[in-house]
Design a protein around this motif. Structure first.
Motif, short mmCIF file in Angstrom:
data_model
loop_
_atom_site.label_atom_id
_atom_site.label_comp_id
_atom_site.label_asym_id
_atom_site.label_seq_id
_atom_site.Cartn_x
_atom_site.Cartn_y
_atom_site.Cartn_z
N PHE A 39 0.80 -1.23 0.00
CA PHE A 39 0.00 0.00 0.00
C PHE A 39 0.83 1.28 0.00
CE2 PHE A 39 -2.19 -3.34 2.51
CZ PHE A 39 -3.17 -3.64 1.57
N ILE A 40 2.16 1.18 -0.15
CA ILE A 40 2.96 2.40 -0.07
C ILE A 40 2.61 3.36 -1.21
CG2 ILE A 40 4.88 1.38 1.22
CD1 ILE A 40 6.44 1.29 -1.44
N PHE A 41 2.47 4.60 -0.83
CA PHE A 41 2.19 5.72 -1.74
C PHE A 41 0.96 5.50 -2.63
CE2 PHE A 41 6.82 6.06 -0.92
CZ PHE A 41 6.82 7.31 -0.33
N GLU A 42 0.04 4.64 -2.20
CA GLU A 42 -1.10 4.32 -3.06
C GLU A 42 -2.00 5.52 -3.37
OE1 GLU A 42 -3.73 1.34 -1.51
OE2 GLU A 42 -4.12 2.45 0.32
N LYS A 43 -2.04 6.50 -2.50
CA LYS A 43 -2.91 7.66 -2.76
C LYS A 43 -2.23 8.73 -3.62
CE LYS A 43 -6.06 7.16 1.03
NZ LYS A 43 -6.74 7.80 2.15
N VAL A 44 -0.91 8.76 -3.61
CA VAL A 44 -0.20 9.79 -4.39
C VAL A 44 0.40 9.24 -5.69
CG1 VAL A 44 0.26 11.33 -2.46
CG2 VAL A 44 1.90 9.52 -2.99
N ARG A 45 0.65 7.93 -5.72
CA ARG A 45 1.18 7.28 -6.92
C ARG A 45 0.58 5.88 -7.02
NH1 ARG A 45 7.61 8.64 -7.50
NH2 ARG A 45 7.30 7.81 -9.57
N PRO A 46 -0.67 5.79 -7.45
CA PRO A 46 -1.33 4.48 -7.53
C PRO A 46 -0.50 3.48 -8.35
CG PRO A 46 -2.91 6.25 -7.95
CD PRO A 46 -1.53 6.88 -7.90
N GLY A 47 -0.42 2.26 -7.85
CA GLY A 47 0.34 1.21 -8.53
C GLY A 47 1.83 1.24 -8.25
N PHE A 48 2.28 2.17 -7.42
CA PHE A 48 3.71 2.33 -7.14
C PHE A 48 4.32 1.08 -6.51
CE2 PHE A 48 7.19 3.70 -4.32
CZ PHE A 48 8.04 4.27 -5.26
N ALA A 49 3.61 0.48 -5.57
CA ALA A 49 4.16 -0.66 -4.82
C ALA A 49 4.61 -1.80 -5.73
CB ALA A 49 3.13 -1.17 -3.81
N GLU A 50 3.90 -2.01 -6.84
CA GLU A 50 4.25 -3.11 -7.75
C GLU A 50 5.51 -2.83 -8.56
OE1 GLU A 50 0.78 -1.79 -8.26
OE2 GLU A 50 0.33 -3.00 -6.48
N LYS A 51 5.93 -1.58 -8.61
CA LYS A 51 7.07 -1.19 -9.44
C LYS A 51 8.40 -1.22 -8.70
CE LYS A 51 4.05 1.82 -12.08
NZ LYS A 51 3.64 3.21 -12.29
N VAL A 52 8.36 -1.13 -7.38
CA VAL A 52 9.58 -1.06 -6.60
C VAL A 52 10.27 -2.41 -6.59
CG1 VAL A 52 10.54 -0.64 -4.30
CG2 VAL A 52 8.65 0.76 -5.14
N GLY A 53 11.59 -2.39 -6.79
CA GLY A 53 12.39 -3.60 -6.77
C GLY A 53 13.29 -3.67 -5.56
N LYS A 54 13.72 -4.85 -5.24
CA LYS A 54 14.63 -5.05 -4.11
C LYS A 54 15.91 -4.26 -4.34
CE LYS A 54 16.74 -8.69 -1.33
NZ LYS A 54 16.46 -8.08 -0.06
#
Length: 163
Positions: A39-54
């Motif tokens: 759920f990180i940054f879901e309100k300011v950048r929807p879909g962000f969580a799926e893009k972050v890599g290790k």
């Protein structure tokens, strides 16, 4: 002193990123904290969580982590895969919470662009943008913070009996 080096892809944010932007308050009622990162940054950048890599690195402006003192914000960033947060300045409670759980923070004004690759050398006190070739320096950590970094956070430091 550690010779820790982290390197990763940059995700860029501006000034005054508060803890409610990082992890919305209504998401704190979940019983499984292992999924906060969804759920990180879901309100300011929807879909962000799926893009972050290790190993990715978040670069921001002033006053990162302002707002409430909840530990969920740095925890969710660490669980999302961020190896380091670089910002011009941090809210003090966010700084303490992050270092305590082992999320590396670097206080530095770096103007790396989103998508660039940056390398952070703790022992040199240097951030290098591998894409543009720019470099920025930061102050060495005080001894007690360096111990936290070396141990991977306060919990690990206590477990090791070095506190």
């Amino acid at each position: 002193m550690t010779s820790k080096i982290v390197e990763g892809k940059v995700w860029r944010f501006g000034d005054n990123v508060d803890t409610d932007q990082i992890i919305p308050a209504e998401r704190l009622v979940v019983t499984n904290l292992d999924h906060l990162n969804d759920f990180i940054f879901e309100k300011v950048r929807p879909g962000f969580a799926e893009k972050v890599g290790k190993g990715d690195i978040l670069v921001a402006g002033k006053n990162f982590g302002c707002g409430s003192s909840r530990e969920h914000a740095p925890l969710s960033l660490m669980e999302a895969g961020f190896s380091c947060i670089i910002a011009e300045s941090f809210a003090r409670i966010f700084y303490r919470n992050s270092m305590n759980i082992g999320l590396l923070l670097v206080e530095c004004k770096a103007d790396a662009k989103e998508g660039d690759t940056v390398k952070v050398s703790i022992s040199e006190g240097k951030v290098t943008d591998e894409t543009s070739g720019k470099e920025w320096s930061f102050e060495k950590y005080p001894e007690f913070i360096q111990k936290l970094i070396d141990a991977g956070g306060l919990v690990n430091l206590v477990k090791e009996g070095k506190f």
